[in-house]
Design a protein around this motif. Sequence first.
Motif, PDB file in Angstrom:
ATOM      1  N   LEU A 195       0.836  -1.208   0.000  1.00  0.00           N
ATOM      2  CA  LEU A 195       0.000   0.000   0.000  1.00  0.00           C
ATOM      3  C   LEU A 195       0.872   1.259   0.000  1.00  0.00           C
ATOM      4  CD1 LEU A 195      -2.826  -0.968   2.550  1.00  0.00           C
ATOM      5  CD2 LEU A 195      -2.868  -1.144   0.060  1.00  0.00           C
ATOM      6  N   THR A 196       1.958   1.208   0.733  1.00  0.00           N
ATOM      7  CA  THR A 196       2.826   2.387   0.859  1.00  0.00           C
ATOM      8  C   THR A 196       3.540   2.715  -0.460  1.00  0.00           C
ATOM      9  OG1 THR A 196       3.223   1.728   3.137  1.00  0.00           O
ATOM     10  CG2 THR A 196       4.722   3.365   2.255  1.00  0.00           C
ATOM     11  N   MET A 197       3.911   1.656  -1.215  1.00  0.00           N
ATOM     12  CA  MET A 197       4.780   1.872  -2.376  1.00  0.00           C
ATOM     13  C   MET A 197       4.053   1.981  -3.720  1.00  0.00           C
ATOM     14  SD  MET A 197       7.720  -0.781  -1.164  1.00  0.00           S
ATOM     15  CE  MET A 197       8.744  -0.649  -2.609  1.00  0.00           C
ATOM     16  N   SER A 198       2.771   1.642  -3.741  1.00  0.00           N
ATOM     17  CA  SER A 198       2.096   1.538  -5.045  1.00  0.00           C
ATOM     18  C   SER A 198       1.411   2.832  -5.494  1.00  0.00           C
ATOM     19  CB  SER A 198       1.040   0.430  -4.993  1.00  0.00           C
ATOM     20  OG  SER A 198       1.631  -0.792  -4.652  1.00  0.00           O
ATOM     21  N   ASP A 199       1.490   3.080  -6.798  1.00  0.00           N
ATOM     22  CA  ASP A 199       0.723   4.186  -7.398  1.00  0.00           C
ATOM     23  C   ASP A 199      -0.695   3.717  -7.705  1.00  0.00           C
ATOM     24  OD1 ASP A 199       3.032   5.985  -7.715  1.00  0.00           O
ATOM     25  OD2 ASP A 199       3.731   4.454  -9.128  1.00  0.00           O
ATOM     26  N   ILE A 200      -0.795   2.425  -8.040  1.00  0.00           N
ATOM     27  CA  ILE A 200      -2.094   1.836  -8.377  1.00  0.00           C
ATOM     28  C   ILE A 200      -2.222   0.541  -7.577  1.00  0.00           C
ATOM     29  CG2 ILE A 200      -3.497   0.797 -10.231  1.00  0.00           C
ATOM     30  CD1 ILE A 200      -1.772   2.494 -12.217  1.00  0.00           C
ATOM     31  N   ILE A 201      -3.368   0.348  -6.920  1.00  0.00           N
ATOM     32  CA  ILE A 201      -3.596  -0.895  -6.158  1.00  0.00           C
ATOM     33  C   ILE A 201      -4.849  -1.554  -6.709  1.00  0.00           C
ATOM     34  CG2 ILE A 201      -4.230  -1.815  -3.876  1.00  0.00           C
ATOM     35  CD1 ILE A 201      -2.625   1.030  -3.132  1.00  0.00           C
ATOM     36  N   SER A 202      -4.749  -2.839  -7.000  1.00  0.00           N
ATOM     37  CA  SER A 202      -5.917  -3.543  -7.544  1.00  0.00           C
ATOM     38  C   SER A 202      -6.210  -4.771  -6.683  1.00  0.00           C
ATOM     39  CB  SER A 202      -5.639  -3.937  -8.999  1.00  0.00           C
ATOM     40  OG  SER A 202      -6.828  -4.304  -9.642  1.00  0.00           O
ATOM     41  N   LEU A 203      -7.472  -4.893  -6.259  1.00  0.00           N
ATOM     42  CA  LEU A 203      -7.856  -5.982  -5.350  1.00  0.00           C
ATOM     43  C   LEU A 203      -8.371  -7.193  -6.129  1.00  0.00           C
ATOM     44  CD1 LEU A 203      -9.835  -3.897  -2.669  1.00  0.00           C
ATOM     45  CD2 LEU A 203      -7.370  -4.339  -2.800  1.00  0.00           C
ATOM     46  N   HIS A 204      -7.761  -8.352  -5.877  1.00  0.00           N
ATOM     47  CA  HIS A 204      -8.176  -9.586  -6.559  1.00  0.00           C
ATOM     48  C   HIS A 204      -8.236 -10.775  -5.613  1.00  0.00           C
ATOM     49  CE1 HIS A 204      -8.083  -7.552 -10.372  1.00  0.00           C
ATOM     50  NE2 HIS A 204      -6.899  -7.060 -10.061  1.00  0.00           N
ATOM     51  N   CYS A 205      -8.447 -10.508  -4.330  1.00  0.00           N
ATOM     52  CA  CYS A 205      -8.578 -11.623  -3.378  1.00  0.00           C
ATOM     53  C   CYS A 205     -10.060 -11.847  -3.075  1.00  0.00           C
ATOM     54  CB  CYS A 205      -7.779 -11.348  -2.102  1.00  0.00           C
ATOM     55  SG  CYS A 205      -8.300  -9.888  -1.225  1.00  0.00           S
ATOM     56  N   PRO A 206     -10.424 -13.028  -2.591  1.00  0.00           N
ATOM     57  CA  PRO A 206     -11.839 -13.286  -2.305  1.00  0.00           C
ATOM     58  C   PRO A 206     -12.288 -12.580  -1.037  1.00  0.00           C
ATOM     59  CG  PRO A 206     -10.515 -15.221  -1.784  1.00  0.00           C
ATOM     60  CD  PRO A 206      -9.565 -14.199  -2.316  1.00  0.00           C
ATOM     61  N   LEU A 207     -13.602 -12.441  -0.885  1.00  0.00           N
ATOM     62  CA  LEU A 207     -14.160 -11.895   0.354  1.00  0.00           C
ATOM     63  C   LEU A 207     -14.316 -13.045   1.340  1.00  0.00           C
ATOM     64  CD1 LEU A 207     -15.388  -9.581   1.982  1.00  0.00           C
ATOM     65  CD2 LEU A 207     -17.600 -10.128   0.962  1.00  0.00           C
ATOM     66  N   LEU A 208     -13.529 -12.987   2.407  1.00  0.00           N
ATOM     67  CA  LEU A 208     -13.544 -13.993   3.470  1.00  0.00           C
ATOM     68  C   LEU A 208     -13.613 -13.228   4.788  1.00  0.00           C
ATOM     69  CD1 LEU A 208     -10.446 -16.009   2.174  1.00  0.00           C
ATOM     70  CD2 LEU A 208     -12.841 -16.674   1.896  1.00  0.00           C
ATOM     71  N   PRO A 209     -13.923 -13.906   5.896  1.00  0.00           N
ATOM     72  CA  PRO A 209     -13.925 -13.162   7.161  1.00  0.00           C
ATOM     73  C   PRO A 209     -12.607 -12.396   7.363  1.00  0.00           C
ATOM     74  CG  PRO A 209     -14.829 -15.350   7.488  1.00  0.00           C
ATOM     75  CD  PRO A 209     -14.347 -15.304   6.064  1.00  0.00           C
ATOM     76  N   GLU A 210     -11.481 -12.993   6.960  1.00  0.00           N
ATOM     77  CA  GLU A 210     -10.198 -12.318   7.201  1.00  0.00           C
ATOM     78  C   GLU A 210      -9.883 -11.218   6.174  1.00  0.00           C
ATOM     79  OE1 GLU A 210     -10.756 -15.538   6.842  1.00  0.00           O
ATOM     80  OE2 GLU A 210      -9.212 -16.569   5.681  1.00  0.00           O
ATOM     81  N   THR A 211     -10.644 -11.151   5.075  1.00  0.00           N
ATOM     82  CA  THR A 211     -10.387 -10.070   4.110  1.00  0.00           C
ATOM     83  C   THR A 211     -11.493  -9.007   4.151  1.00  0.00           C
ATOM     84  OG1 THR A 211     -11.471 -11.308   2.334  1.00  0.00           O
ATOM     85  CG2 THR A 211      -9.073 -11.523   2.497  1.00  0.00           C
ATOM     86  N   PHE A 212     -12.524  -9.203   4.983  1.00  0.00           N
ATOM     87  CA  PHE A 212     -13.593  -8.206   5.104  1.00  0.00           C
ATOM     88  C   PHE A 212     -12.978  -6.876   5.555  1.00  0.00           C
ATOM     89  CE2 PHE A 212     -16.788  -6.050   7.798  1.00  0.00           C
ATOM     90  CZ  PHE A 212     -17.738  -5.790   6.816  1.00  0.00           C
TER      91      PHE A 212
END
Length: 331
Positions: A195-212
Amino acid sequence: MKVAVFNAKSYDRDSLTKANTIHNHDLSFFPVRLNLETVILATGFPVVSVFINDDLSAEVLRQLAQQGTKLIATRSAGFNHIDLDAAQELGLTVVRVPAYSPHAVAEHAVGLILTLNRKLHRAYNRVRDDNFSLEGLLGFDIYGSVVGIIGTGTIGSCFARIMNGFGCKLLAYDVYQNPQCLELGVEYMPLKEVLTMSDIISLHCPLLPETFHLINGETLQHLKPGAMLINTSRGGLIDTKAAIEAIKSGRIGYLGIDVYEQEEELFFEDLSDTVIQDDVFQLLQSFSNVVITAHQGFFTRNALANIAETTLASISEFAEGKQCQHTITKR
Ligand code: NAI
């Protein structure tokens, strides 16, 4: 087999009917969503096919099982809309379509990036209005940008390949390192660093209790000021209210989303004649650096054909008493 297809839009009907010329199942299409009020329609159907905004809570599953349903076939990769514990207890088999076109979703994520960066949504409206000014349309080269990928599975790795083609530096966060991504030169690191180093961040992980709410008020603090955030995965990965605050403070410079936390109230329907009651969504819409699409990442001809074929093939396997290849088992 007799199949009740819920949430059936014209495109589902077309693709399933075409694929069914080989499988010959007895398909009945119901345009309504599956929920406690409509579940009665599935009486006597051993197979029920659903989509992501259908209600497959324990109560609905219990009713389905009582009415004779044995197999739930979701026409999606994600399955966070299904209570798998309840399904298992009730002896219901649940199948999905694990990969129908990772390209469709990855390419849509890239579409959102290009739209936001070059402000194509604003440029389109301007030119239609005979306003040919370039003021406010300044973008940046994608080439040389640092792109952070959260989740490098089927779609994330496809996205990585495309962004590699643009000449980006690729960083990633995942609980598992994908050898294909490592080969491409993707550098894995903790979420905070991505998160600190990116100009662009793209989310591609599933929605799980730990990723909510993986992206929340705290994690957003690590974002490079003015970074671009793209979500084509699931709305629940982002705390929308925290994202709005980050847009207002300038921490998020651009937001592109194909999914939204409360999307089941809105997406896939024409609500243009109604007054939208969701204030959070309306506020989000009001920002010129936010582009929202209504969960269309998957929506290509190729993907629809694959979804139809895989769904019907799973039903055929079930009919023949075979172990269904795409059964969802509890983690
Ligand atoms: P996948 O299962 O191939 O990849 C998911 C990746 O996320 C894996 O590498 C996994 O290790 C990683 N992951 C799991 N838990 C994690 C965690 N806690 N933190 C970080 N990474 C984690 O799934 P695929 O096919 O790439 O799909 C990704 C998501 O895309 C789906 O879960 C679905 O929600 C969404 N999707 C959206 C569509 C759209 O139309 N917008 C269509 C299809 C899928």
